[in-house]
Design a protein around this motif. Structure first.
Motif, PDB file in Angstrom:
ATOM      1  N   UNK A   1      29.148  30.191 -10.845  1.00  0.00           N
ATOM      2  CA  UNK A   1      28.300  31.367 -11.092  1.00  0.00           C
ATOM      3  C   UNK A   1      27.811  31.333 -12.536  1.00  0.00           C
ATOM      4  N   UNK A   2      26.504  31.386 -12.713  1.00  0.00           N
ATOM      5  CA  UNK A   2      25.885  31.440 -14.041  1.00  0.00           C
ATOM      6  C   UNK A   2      24.880  32.589 -14.062  1.00  0.00           C
ATOM      7  N   UNK A   3      24.161  32.681 -15.140  1.00  0.00           N
ATOM      8  CA  UNK A   3      23.148  33.723 -15.244  1.00  0.00           C
ATOM      9  C   UNK A   3      21.916  33.425 -14.414  1.00  0.00           C
ATOM     10  N   UNK A   4      21.781  32.194 -13.981  1.00  0.00           N
ATOM     11  CA  UNK A   4      20.583  31.805 -13.244  1.00  0.00           C
ATOM     12  C   UNK A   4      20.835  31.448 -11.782  1.00  0.00           C
ATOM     13  N   UNK A   5      22.049  31.142 -11.434  1.00  0.00           N
ATOM     14  CA  UNK A   5      22.304  30.769 -10.039  1.00  0.00           C
ATOM     15  C   UNK A   5      23.767  31.009  -9.665  1.00  0.00           C
ATOM     16  N   UNK A   6      23.975  31.046  -8.355  1.00  0.00           N
ATOM     17  CA  UNK A   6      25.324  31.106  -7.774  1.00  0.00           C
ATOM     18  C   UNK A   6      25.375  30.029  -6.698  1.00  0.00           C
TER      19      UNK A   6
ATOM     20  N   UNK B   1      25.442  19.040   1.733  1.00  0.00           N
ATOM     21  CA  UNK B   1      25.858  18.403   0.494  1.00  0.00           C
ATOM     22  C   UNK B   1      26.993  17.417   0.730  1.00  0.00           C
ATOM     23  N   UNK B   2      27.349  16.724  -0.303  1.00  0.00           N
ATOM     24  CA  UNK B   2      28.477  15.788  -0.266  1.00  0.00           C
ATOM     25  C   UNK B   2      29.300  15.944  -1.535  1.00  0.00           C
ATOM     26  N   UNK B   3      30.570  15.680  -1.408  1.00  0.00           N
ATOM     27  CA  UNK B   3      31.452  15.722  -2.557  1.00  0.00           C
ATOM     28  C   UNK B   3      31.373  14.395  -3.283  1.00  0.00           C
ATOM     29  N   UNK B   4      31.140  14.445  -4.574  1.00  0.00           N
ATOM     30  CA  UNK B   4      30.941  13.216  -5.334  1.00  0.00           C
ATOM     31  C   UNK B   4      32.202  12.364  -5.357  1.00  0.00           C
ATOM     32  N   UNK B   5      33.342  12.982  -5.337  1.00  0.00           N
ATOM     33  CA  UNK B   5      34.592  12.237  -5.489  1.00  0.00           C
ATOM     34  C   UNK B   5      34.853  11.291  -4.335  1.00  0.00           C
TER      35      UNK B   5
ATOM     36  N   UNK C   1      30.052  22.285 -14.813  1.00  0.00           N
ATOM     37  CA  UNK C   1      30.026  21.150 -13.871  1.00  0.00           C
ATOM     38  C   UNK C   1      30.225  21.615 -12.437  1.00  0.00           C
ATOM     39  N   UNK C   2      29.471  20.982 -11.521  1.00  0.00           N
ATOM     40  CA  UNK C   2      29.577  21.273 -10.085  1.00  0.00           C
ATOM     41  C   UNK C   2      29.658  19.927  -9.366  1.00  0.00           C
ATOM     42  N   UNK C   3      30.862  19.527  -8.955  1.00  0.00           N
ATOM     43  CA  UNK C   3      31.068  18.144  -8.447  1.00  0.00           C
ATOM     44  C   UNK C   3      30.569  17.927  -7.025  1.00  0.00           C
TER      45      UNK C   3
ATOM     46  N   UNK D   1      14.581  20.223  -5.696  1.00  0.00           N
ATOM     47  CA  UNK D   1      15.751  19.425  -6.050  1.00  0.00           C
ATOM     48  C   UNK D   1      15.824  19.167  -7.550  1.00  0.00           C
ATOM     49  N   UNK D   2      14.668  18.903  -8.162  1.00  0.00           N
ATOM     50  CA  UNK D   2      14.668  18.668  -9.608  1.00  0.00           C
ATOM     51  C   UNK D   2      15.016  19.920 -10.370  1.00  0.00           C
ATOM     52  N   UNK D   3      14.577  21.075  -9.852  1.00  0.00           N
ATOM     53  CA  UNK D   3      14.905  22.340 -10.504  1.00  0.00           C
ATOM     54  C   UNK D   3      16.392  22.620 -10.407  1.00  0.00           C
ATOM     55  N   UNK D   4      16.968  22.341  -9.241  1.00  0.00           N
ATOM     56  CA  UNK D   4      18.403  22.546  -9.062  1.00  0.00           C
ATOM     57  C   UNK D   4      19.184  21.613  -9.974  1.00  0.00           C
ATOM     58  N   UNK D   5      18.743  20.374 -10.053  1.00  0.00           N
ATOM     59  CA  UNK D   5      19.433  19.413 -10.913  1.00  0.00           C
ATOM     60  C   UNK D   5      19.341  19.834 -12.371  1.00  0.00           C
ATOM     61  N   UNK D   6      18.176  20.361 -12.774  1.00  0.00           N
ATOM     62  CA  UNK D   6      18.009  20.829 -14.158  1.00  0.00           C
ATOM     63  C   UNK D   6      18.914  22.015 -14.446  1.00  0.00           C
ATOM     64  N   UNK D   7      19.005  22.919 -13.478  1.00  0.00           N
ATOM     65  CA  UNK D   7      19.864  24.079 -13.673  1.00  0.00           C
ATOM     66  C   UNK D   7      21.327  23.669 -13.760  1.00  0.00           C
TER      67      UNK D   7
END
Length: 768
Positions: free
Chosen positions: A87-92, A38-42, A17-19, A5-11
């Motif tokens: 989508x980034x260079x490290x994750x989708x 997951x949950x939608x922050x909004x 932004x991913x809401x 979870x910490x790794x995902x949060x760091x990424x």
């Protein structure tokens, strides 16, 4: 897990932004993706997040990018709905609607056969769209590629190898073997000739075979290899023939998924079920014709309890509510809504149905109102008291005055269901006002039901007005010309006897029940007898606890001149005995008393002032004055009469024609003087003697001149004079009755009889 979870949060902090917030990881079959809740922050709504870590899985990156691309562009109800992607260079990351792997349900064997067929139908429709409309090949149909949404629908995923047949450089040809578990699920021709063989066969052949393996897997739990393909274990008999053709080893002999779907949709086939029809018709319910909508709702109403509740709650229920309010669904759709609502949890019921019910009770459509009233017992426990009392009941009471009797009657019946949710103020105020109107309704059935309703809600009425309300209502119904209304009133009285006081039972209830003991209807007579028994027993019990008397204790005779005696037990018994002996008890003390003109009595040799009489009145009344008093005494009932005489008592018993004869009879009883001398002549017929006045001493010398009084009366017969009283007129009889010897001969010689031809004594005796 915390490290992940910490790794995902760091990424995420380093990327766009991913809401959405990551939750728990979900176990899935071997896949290129890692699934998270997951949950939608909004708004905090639920979702699922498919995560692909590029550094750790670079070899499968083309598959992940292909799935991302296809999910973005492919829109179909049977495909997982995408909410957002990053989508980034490290994750989708792919955020979708909340889904659960179908493998969970298969392992738990929690799916009914009807639900499995319904799910297979959804996947077959999606595959038909991919193969026929999109001209594509999925290439990875299996349990691990299918998910269930929150509504319970089967959603297709696993688009890593999805390819268009028009593209010669499609992913499936190059990377098809990299799909997890591809070797286990691959058709025989691919296992022998590789993925390029797809180009030589119908493009739907791969998906047809894999769909056959999916059928085996969902009915049996596990699929180990191609040897199990086509086995009919646990597969419904109606589906087995078409299922075998899907699993044919020859790709050119296999039927397409579209053909399988068509065969199953025929009348009586394996896909011809109410649940599948519901799925096909629920989306366009609002645009159906009335006949089509009626047929659809009839099928929907026949659904059994083993169908997916989540689908009804999240998919069917909202559509049916729309149909009731805006689409003309009417009471039929409302009935299905309430049937589905019965399975909802209390929390879901409150959030999804309560707002609709408040709007529905305000709907002017009478059919909908009647349906709601009929269904109240199914939902009343889910409704809060505040909601019923403040929002629903004010809408319901309009039915009490509706012009349609069926609405009034259903509204009346609903009172028994609503009564526990109403406040005391509402019950004893507005509700009783409306029940008073229905108690006088023109429909006898409504009047009868009002009586029944009052009897059943009696314990909820206010104690201060309960007996008054119930007695007024029930006694009114006892006079109702409708036989069942009278019977209902008697039954209600019998059931509510505990709420009436002993005084009400004796004075107000029993008198009105008694006439029904001889009612024309035996049904009412029998019920009246039972009601009488209840209240007579109640009154007897109350009387048994009462004291013998509440009168003060008897006092001395001088302090209480007139004493009401108790009934005498000796001499006469029963109803023939004297009930009051206040006069007979004083005979001894009254001896020697003389009655005066105003009814008072004097003891002999006692001044009148001692008796409280007028001092001017003589102390001793003479025989003439007493006789004058008798002759001129007023008629019974006249003012001034204080003591009954024989004729007065007779007149009370005998009226009009017999009054004169009765007077003669009561006159004979007055001739009780034992000291009287015998008569010297034979008495004239029908002549009665004057009542003797009891005296303790003989008349004194100053006796009034009675003969002179008679002469004066005779003068009144002359012209200008007045007529003699009855009995003193001239008699036609010639025989002179015997008269008593006067006490004083000197006084008797003064009688002047000259004006008369016959003796006046004769006529006076006859008249009296």
């Amino acid at each position: 897990m915390d490290f992940l979870k910490s790794a995902v949060a760091s990424a995420m902090a380093q990327g766009p932004p991913f809401p959405y917030t990551f939750g728990d990881k979900v176990d899935v079959d071997e896949s290129v993706w890692t699934l998270y809740n997951g949950t939608k922050r909004e708004d905090g709504s639920n979702c699922s997040i498919f995560s692909f870590d590029i550094p750790s899985s670079k070899g499968r990156l083309p598959l992940a990018k292909n799935a991302l691309k296809k999910l973005r562009t492919l829109r179909h109800p049977g495909v997982i709905k995408v909410l957002d992607t990053v989508e980034t260079d490290s994750y989708i990351y792919i955020a979708t609607e909340r889904v659960v792997p179908l493998r969970w349900h298969v392992r738990r064997k929690s799916l009914s056969p009807e639900t499995i067929k319904w799910g297979l139908h959804n996947v077959a429709r999606t595959l038909k769209f991919i193969n026929s409309d999109a001209s594509a090949i999925h290439g990875s149909i299996k349990v691990g590629s299918v998910y269930t949404s929150e509504s319970g629908e089967w959603k297709l995923g696993g688009f890593e190898a999805l390819s268009s047949v028009k593209d010669d450089e499609s992913v499936i040809y190059t990377y098809g073997s990299l799909v997890p578990d591809s070797a286990r699920y691959a058709p025989p021709e691919i296992a022998q000739g590789g993925w390029d063989i797809i180009k030589k066969n119908p493009h739907s052949a791969v998906d047809s075979f894999n769909f056959g393996t999916l059928i085996f897997e969902v009915f049996n739990g596990d699929y180990s290899g191609r040897d199990q393909a086509g086995q009919t274990k646990n597969v419904p008999p109606t589906m087995q023939s078409s299922y075998k053709r899907l699993c044919n080893a020859n790709p050119k002999a296999r039927i397409t998924v579209a053909s399988f779907l068509d065969q199953g949709s025929r009348t009586g086939a394996f896909f011809d079920s109410p649940l599948i029809k519901l799925t096909e018709g629920i989306d366009n319910l609002g645009v159906k014709s009335p006949s089509e909508r009626e047929e659809f709702l009839n099928d929907l109403d026949q659904l059994s309890d083993d169908f997916p509740e989540e689908f009804f709650k999240l998919k069917v229920l909202p559509e049916l509510i729309k149909s009731v309010e805006f689409g003309g669904g009417g009471p039929k759709a409302l009935g299905v809504v309430l049937k589905i609502a019965a399975k909802l949890s209390n929390e879901d019921f409150e959030t999804k149905l309560n707002p609709f019910l408040i709007r529905a009770f305000a709907n002017p459509d009478r059919a909908i109102r009647v349906c709601l009233l009929d269904s109240l017992p199914l939902m009343i426990d889910r409704l809060s008291q505040k909601m019923v009392n403040d929002k629903i009941f004010p809408q319901i009471v309009t039915g009490f005055t509706d012009v349609q009797p069926v609405v009034r009657e259903q509204t009346l019946k609903s009172v028994l269901v609503l009564i526990t949710k109403l406040s005391d103020r509402t019950i004893n105020g507005e509700l009783l006002k409306h029940l008073a109107k229905t108690a006088n309704d023109e429909q006898p059935g409504i009047r009868t039901n009002t009586t029944i309703c009052l009897g059943k809600i009696a314990r909820y009425l206010g104690t201060s007005s309960r007996s008054k309300v119930l007695i007024a209502a029930f006694t009114r119904s006892l006079r109702d010309p409708f036989v069942h209304a009278r019977n209902a009133a008697l039954m209600a009285l019998g059931a509510t006897s505990e709420y009436f006081s002993d005084e009400d039972a004796a004075a107000r209830i029993l008198p009105v029940v008694c006439p029904l003991l001889i009612d024309k209807e035996k049904l009412v007579r029998d019920q009246a007898t039972r009601a009488m028994d209840v209240y007579v027993q109640k009154v007897r019990k109350a009387a048994a606890d009462m004291p013998d008397t509440v009168l003060p204790p008897p006092q001395a005779a001088d302090a209480q001149p007139t004493r009401m005696g108790t009934p005498q037990s000796s001499g006469s018994s029963g109803w023939t005995g004297w009930a009051i002996s206040s006069f007979t008890n004083k005979i001894s003390s009254a001896a020697g008393d003389m009655q005066t003109a105003n009814g008072a009595s004097h003891a002999p040799n006692q001044p009148s002032s001692a008796q409280g009489l007028d001092p001017k009145r003589p102390a001793m009344a003479s025989a003439s004055s007493l006789h004058r008093q008798i002759v001129t005494s007023p008629q019974p009932g006249a003012s001034g009469t204080s003591s009954p005489t024989a004729s007065a008592v007779a007149d009370a018993f005998f009226q009009d024609d017999n009054a004169e004869d009765a007077g003669d009879a009561w006159g004979d009883m007055g001739d009780m003087d034992d000291n009287e001398e015998p008569e010297t002549a034979e008495p004239t017929k029908n002549v009665t003697k004057a009542p003797a006045v009891m005296s303790a001493a003989p008349f004194d010398e100053a006796e009034p001149d009675f003969a002179g009084w008679l002469a004066a009366q005779a003068q009144k017969k002359k012209p200008g004079g007045k007529s003699l009283p009855k009995g003193l007129s001239k008699s036609t009889t010639t025989k002179k009755p015997a008269t008593k010897v006067a006490a004083k001969p000197v006084v008797a010689k003064k009688i002047d009889m000259k004006p008369k031809e016959t003796d006046d004594d004769d006529g006076w005796g006859d008249g009296w």
